[in-house]
Structures are given as structure tokens and as C-alpha cells.
Design a protein around this motif. Structure first.
Motif, mmCIF file in Angstrom:
data_model
loop_
_atom_site.group_PDB
_atom_site.id
_atom_site.type_symbol
_atom_site.label_atom_id
_atom_site.label_comp_id
_atom_site.label_asym_id
_atom_site.label_seq_id
_atom_site.Cartn_x
_atom_site.Cartn_y
_atom_site.Cartn_z
ATOM 1 N N ILE A 136 0.849 -1.185 0.000
ATOM 2 C CA ILE A 136 0.000 0.000 0.000
ATOM 3 C C ILE A 136 0.888 1.240 0.000
ATOM 4 O O ILE A 136 1.761 1.393 0.851
ATOM 5 N N SER A 137 0.677 2.082 -0.982
ATOM 6 C CA SER A 137 1.474 3.306 -1.090
ATOM 7 C C SER A 137 1.059 4.305 -0.029
ATOM 8 O O SER A 137 -0.132 4.442 0.295
ATOM 9 N N ALA A 138 2.042 5.023 0.507
ATOM 10 C CA ALA A 138 1.736 6.060 1.498
ATOM 11 C C ALA A 138 0.747 7.077 0.936
ATOM 12 O O ALA A 138 -0.124 7.585 1.656
ATOM 13 N N LEU A 139 0.873 7.346 -0.370
ATOM 14 C CA LEU A 139 -0.017 8.343 -0.976
ATOM 15 C C LEU A 139 -1.456 7.862 -1.076
ATOM 16 O O LEU A 139 -2.375 8.672 -1.250
ATOM 17 N N ASP A 140 -1.665 6.547 -0.946
ATOM 18 C CA ASP A 140 -3.020 5.984 -0.993
ATOM 19 C C ASP A 140 -3.539 5.636 0.394
ATOM 20 O O ASP A 140 -4.598 5.008 0.516
ATOM 21 N N ALA A 141 -2.796 6.013 1.432
ATOM 22 C CA ALA A 141 -3.213 5.688 2.799
ATOM 23 C C ALA A 141 -3.334 6.931 3.660
ATOM 24 O O ALA A 141 -3.210 6.870 4.888
ATOM 25 N N LEU A 142 -3.577 8.065 3.022
ATOM 26 C CA LEU A 142 -3.654 9.324 3.753
ATOM 27 C C LEU A 142 -4.979 9.448 4.510
ATOM 28 O O LEU A 142 -5.995 8.878 4.106
ATOM 29 N N THR A 150 -1.402 19.398 0.164
ATOM 30 C CA THR A 150 -1.089 20.151 1.382
ATOM 31 C C THR A 150 0.292 19.807 1.933
ATOM 32 O O THR A 150 0.889 20.604 2.639
ATOM 33 N N ASP A 151 0.780 18.622 1.620
ATOM 34 C CA ASP A 151 2.104 18.204 2.080
ATOM 35 C C ASP A 151 2.784 17.455 0.933
ATOM 36 O O ASP A 151 2.572 16.262 0.742
ATOM 37 N N MET A 152 3.616 18.161 0.165
ATOM 38 C CA MET A 152 4.203 17.559 -1.030
ATOM 39 C C MET A 152 5.220 16.467 -0.701
ATOM 40 O O MET A 152 5.617 15.694 -1.564
ATOM 41 N N TYR A 153 5.652 16.399 0.579
ATOM 42 C CA TYR A 153 6.626 15.384 0.977
ATOM 43 C C TYR A 153 5.985 14.254 1.779
ATOM 44 O O TYR A 153 6.685 13.454 2.401
ATOM 45 N N VAL A 154 4.677 14.183 1.762
ATOM 46 C CA VAL A 154 3.987 13.203 2.598
ATOM 47 C C VAL A 154 4.351 11.772 2.199
ATOM 48 O O VAL A 154 4.327 10.860 3.030
ATOM 49 N N GLY A 155 4.722 11.562 0.952
ATOM 50 C CA GLY A 155 5.099 10.220 0.491
ATOM 51 C C GLY A 155 6.373 9.692 1.111
ATOM 52 O O GLY A 155 6.683 8.507 0.971
ATOM 53 N N GLU A 156 7.106 10.537 1.836
ATOM 54 C CA GLU A 156 8.349 10.108 2.483
ATOM 55 C C GLU A 156 8.107 9.493 3.851
ATOM 56 O O GLU A 156 9.061 9.061 4.513
#
Length: 562
Positions: A136-142, A150-156
């Protein structure tokens, strides 16, 4: 390397501001006063010091004083490779060490549900047994409150509050590895903490395509994890992941995460690598082109030793690397890791041969060095920062010096090339305009030296002729520190050059000294160096290797008028 050696540590540099040459000189002087036998300096100048010549800088001159006191001085070549002439220190009394790889590797892999295996790095455990887990990608688990906008680095994956724990729990969390990790703005440690807080089964990091050519060392992880260092392999992972998603046709929301994977883990070392090879970052020769001294005819580096992915002692309180905080060991790379290997071996040689001069220790290490890798092939040198294993070619003496250190051979060299402090002084006094500088540093007047010598005349275990005009005769003196032995002499000539060595065969008693004459004749001009080798082969098993490097500037005119 020398377990019973006493280690004395002198602090001269500080993280906050670095330090000054005067601090390092003070440490060298104190070590000499304390009676150390070997000095190991994992530091090099960040640029060539200004002045009359490269050799006349405070640290090199302090090390010359140490050599006068019988101390063997080892220095890291620097991490400014792979460009030619990327070294900053060339003094013949200092033993300069480059970095090579070894055959131990910690490999990690992730196996995708479509049976594709992707290799990566990470000192991490694998997932439980052979169980395939959902990706599961971090970008799909927000969470509903968080968006990539709102947070361009949230995928990190740096803050667990951004994610839906119910979605991530028990699954493999996919996070991005961007340039922010390289700069220390984001960390693996924080991403692991996020995964733990969300009860993820593990973490898979994919490489941002903007991180080009960055070399990742294995990083310790407390949970199953892997970093995929290749942007191309990262693309394969993301394509598989995205193609396995099922979405509601109307809302486009994800209804099912269909991709699965398992992490094999990277805690166990394997020893299948071809090694050694000269690392891309290891600084290279040839010798200096100095405004006051055209070419010094001195081979650098002297040798290469293991310097890549070395287990190094680490303070658990150290803050230099966030990823290793709390650890007692860290895996580090650089010529700073290679130099201590040689320092330890020098201590063993000094123990066996207490009367050896620093030059004799250097000779024992150099003449016994290995020229081949563990598969019997030529030692290779990486030529590029990006994709270094693809951009490589056979190592030359300007890449690896005499070769890769041979610890066993160095303790039984058979013959040695010896030099003394006065030889180095004669060399320095032979540099035009050097007398005032020599007097200032050493307190000795060059007038007290009846004759001076050039770099080619130093009794080094190598021969480097940076500018060969037609022909040259070079002499080297060997001393037998073993039993009586008969040696035959063989050689391979550099391209465009013929050589002859006399005598071609000799018997030498224990303690006896023998002079070898090497006649070098140029046959064609060349703007690049070519390389050869002279070998002395003893009937008692000793083999002495002498690298030969030549750049022809003016060759004989072989055209004849009839």
C-alpha cells in the motif's frame, strides 16, 4: 588488523568548524614525542596547498619529521575520484592508500506477486516466512485531513499522523526516497518509526527519479524493509502496484489493493562479489603537475586496501549520521576506511622487523601487492560516479598504485627498497628555490647536501617517468632481508617503450644489497601514460613486483636517409 597494538588517539578536528593544519601538525608532533610507531591519517587537504611546491605544506613537512623519527606515516588518498590527477598529496615519504571493494555484500530483495524480483539495500529482517503481504502506497493511505497537495513530501512517511492506520496495519508501506534523504531533511529512521506507529508489516522505499547516481550504503532497519536504489527498478515496482489497484468506476476511489510482495531481508552477508575493484570515489594519480616542479616522478596512490562498506566502530551517541544513532557499529565507505587497514598491517610488519625504516615497511607492502581479483582476472577500476559497475576498466598504477594489499605477502617480502631521511632531503633540496623553505621547515641548510636528486632517483618500489625524452637510465637498490636466494628478472614494457634490466639474474645473500639498472628507450610519442611491470622472481618463492609508468614526450626519430 593488529589486535595487540596500542592505539593512541589525537583529536585535532571538530565537527562544528573542522580544524586547521596547525592543529593536525600539533597532533603529529605530540604523537612523535609519545613514541608511536605508525601514524594513520584519515584526512587529506581539500585542495593542493599553495606555495613553492606541493610537498612543502605544513602537514607533509610534519610527517617528514615523523619519518625522520622512524614513524611510518599512512594517509588516505581522498574521496575526490575518479578523475585523473584528483589527489592532493604526493610526498614520497607518506604512504598513500586508495579504497577498493571486498567480496562481502549485504544484498536485500523484494519479490513481487508477479514473480519479479527487485534487488535493493537495507540491513533489515525479511517478512515472516514466505507470506505475501499487501502493498500500500503512502499516498493511498492518507487520512481525510491530509493530501499530497497540502504536504508535497507526505510520500516520504515522516509523520504517522498523516496516515490511516487501519489501511496500513499488517501491510507493506511504500514510501518515496527523495533528495531530502540525501540532504538529511528526511530520514529512514523516521520513516521506520512511522511504520511502527501504524503497525505496518514492513517498508519498501522506491527511489525518486531525481536522485541520480547516489550510492546507498546498507542502512540498519528494525523492521522488514528495503530501499530500491535504482529509479528504473522503482518504476517496475510502481507499475506493478498501480496496475493491481481496483477502483470504483464512478468515484475512482480504490476499492482493492491487489499487489502483494515479500521482503527476503539483508542481514546475512554473502561473498559472491568479484573483488577487489578500485572504487569510483578513490582519488587517482598521476603525480603532480606543479608550477615549480613540472613532474615529480612519484607514483600515487601507493596501494589500495578495503575501503568500501567497512564495518566501523561507532559511538551510539554520535550525531554525524541520523541513521546510525544508537548503533555501536556503522557500515562506512571511503579512503578513510582503507588507510587504517594499512596502518594495522604496518604495525604487524614493525613487530616482525623492528629495525625496518618507514621506507622498508612501505616497500614490503608495495612489492607484494596483488594484481588480480578473487576470480583471477585483472583488478578493475570504476570510472564514473553514476552506474560505476558499468563504467569500469582495468586498473592502472595511477588508480591502484602497486596493487591491492596482500597481508601475508607483506610479512615476507624477500627484498626491500629502502630510503632514508637524507634521501628525501636531497630530493627537496633539488627543487629550484627550495633552500629557504627547507631551512624554515627543517632547520637544515641545503648547502650541507653535496648532491641533490630528482624524484626518479629516489629508491622507491616503483618507477614513474612523467616526461620521457628519448631515453633514461633508472637505478634501484634492493636489500635481501631473507635467506640467500637467486632471482631472475622479467618485465613487460609500456606501450611505445622498450626496456632492459641489468642484471637479468643475480644471487643475493642475506643482508646483501644489489643495484638494478633499468634502461628505458622511447619509440613513439604519447600524450597519455602507458604501463609496464618489472618482476623479480626468487627461487625460494619470493616475488617482487615493480610497477612502471611512462609518458613519452620525445621519441627517437627512426627515419633513415639512404
Amino acid at each position: 588488523m593488529a589486535p595487540r597494538a596500542h592505539v593512541a588517539v589525537y583529536k585535532a578536528l571538530y565537527k562544528s568548524f573542522g580544524g586547521f593544519a596547525a592543529d593536525v601538525v600539533a597532533a603529529i608532533d605530540q604523537a612523535a614525542q609519545d613514541g608511536v610507531d605508525v601514524l594513520s591519517l584519515s584526512i587529506t587537504p581539500n585542495r593542493r596547498p599553495p606555495g613553492i611546491a606541493t610537498f612543502f605544506n605544513p602537514i607533509d613537512m610534519a610527517l617528514l619529521s615523523a619519518v625522520k623519527a622512524g614513524i611510518f606515516a599512512v594517509q588516505a588518498a581522498g574521496n575526490t575520484g575518479p578523475s585523473p590527477k584528483s589527489m592532493s598529496s604526493f610526498s614520497p615519504w607518506i604512504f598513500t592508500v586508495g579504497a577498493a571493494s571486498h567480496d562481502r555484500a549485504y544484498s536485500n530483495s523484494v519479490i513481487l506477486g508477479n514473480n519479479v524480483t527487485i534487488h535493493g539495500v537495507g540491513l533489515a529482517p525479511g517478512t515472516h516466512k514466505n507470506t505475501m503481504l499487501t502493498l500500500i502506497s503512502a499516498l493511498d493511505a492518507l487520512t481525510n485531513e491530509t493530501t499530497a497537495a497540502t504536504d508535497m513530501y507526505v510520500g516520504e512517511c515522516q509523520d504517522s499522523r498523516n496516515f490511516n492506520r487501519d489501511l496500513v496495519k499488517g501491510n507493506l508501506l511504500i514510501c518515496s526516497y527523495s533528495i531530502r534523504f540525501v540532504l538529511g531533511l528526511s530520514t529512514i529512521k523516521q520513516a521506520i518509526a512511522t511504520a511502527k506507529n501504524l503497525s505496518a508489516a514492513g517498508v519498501v522505499f522506491y527511489m525518486d527519479p531525481f536522485v541520480i547516481g547516489f550510492q546507498l550504503n546498507p542502512i540498519p532497519m528494525r523492521v522488514p524493509g528495503i530501499i530500491i536504489p535504482s529509479p528504473d527498478d522503482s518504476k517496475v515496482l510502481l507499475q506493478y502496484y498501480n496496475s493491481s489497484l481496483e477502483r470504483n468506476e464512478t468515484t475512482k476511489q480504490i476499492t482493492r489493493f491487489g499487489s502483494v510482495a515479500r521482503i527476503l531481508g539483508g542481514l546475512k552477508a554473502n561473498y559472491s562479489n568479484s573483488a577487489p575493484k578500485v572504487m569510483f570515489y578513490s582519488a587517482r594519480g598521476p603525480d603532480p603537475e606543479d608550477s615549480f616542479l613540472n613532474n615529480a616522478d612519484i607514483l600515487k596512490p601507493n596501494l589500495v586496501a578495503p575501503g568500501n562498506l567497512i564495518w566501523a566502530a561507532w559511538s551510539s551517541l554520535g550525531t554525524d549520521s541520523v541513521e546510525f544513532q544508537g548503533e555501536n557499529f556503522a557500515m562506512m565507505s571511503g579512503t578513510s576506511m582503507a588507510a587504517p587497514h594499512i596502518a594495522g598491517l604496518a604495525a604487524l610488519i614493525k613487530q616482525k622487523f623492528p629495525s625496518f625504516s618507514p621506507a622498508a615497511i612501505a616497500s614490503a607492502l608495495s612489492t607484494t601487492a596483488s594484481l588480480y581479483d578473487n576470480n583471477g582476472g585483472q583488478i578493475m577500476a570504476q570510472r564514473a560516479y553514476s552506474n560505476p559497475d558499468i563504467n569500469q576498466s582495468p586498473a592502472t598504477p595511477f588508480d591502484m598504485g602497486s596493487g591491492f594489499v596482500n597481508a601475508t605477502g607483506a610479512l615476507d617480502p624477500g627484498l626491500i627498497f629502502d630510503s632514508r631521511y637524507d634521501d628525501y632531503m636531497s630530493f627537496l633540496c633539488g627543487i629550484n628555490g627550495s633552500s629557504p623553505v627547507v631551512l624554515n621547515y627543517t632547520g637544515q641548510n641545503c648547502l650541507s647536501y653535496n648532491s641533490t636528486i630528482n624524484g626518479i632517483d629516489l629508491n622507491l618500489p616503483s618507477i614513474t617517468i612523467a616526461k620521457l625524452y628519448q631515453s633514461k637510465t633508472v637505478q634501484r637498490s634492493v636489500t635481501n632481508i631473507a635467506g640467500e636466494e637467486t632471482y631472475r628478472v622479467g618485465w613487460s614494457a609500456p606501450y611505445g617503450v622498450t626496456i632492459k634490466v641489468e642484471p637479468t639474474r643475480f644471487c643475493i645473500a642475506s643482508g646483501e644489497r644489489k643495484v638494478l639498472s633499468v634502461f628505458v628507450d622511447a619509440k613513439m610519442n604519447s600524450s597519455t601514460a602507458s604501463y609496464g611491470r618489472i618482476g623479480l622472481f626468487g627461487d625460494q618463492g619470493h616475488v617482487v613486483n615493480i610497477p612502471l609508468s611512462v609518458i613519452v614526450k620525445v621519441a627517437y626519430n627512426t627515419t633513415t636517409n639512404v
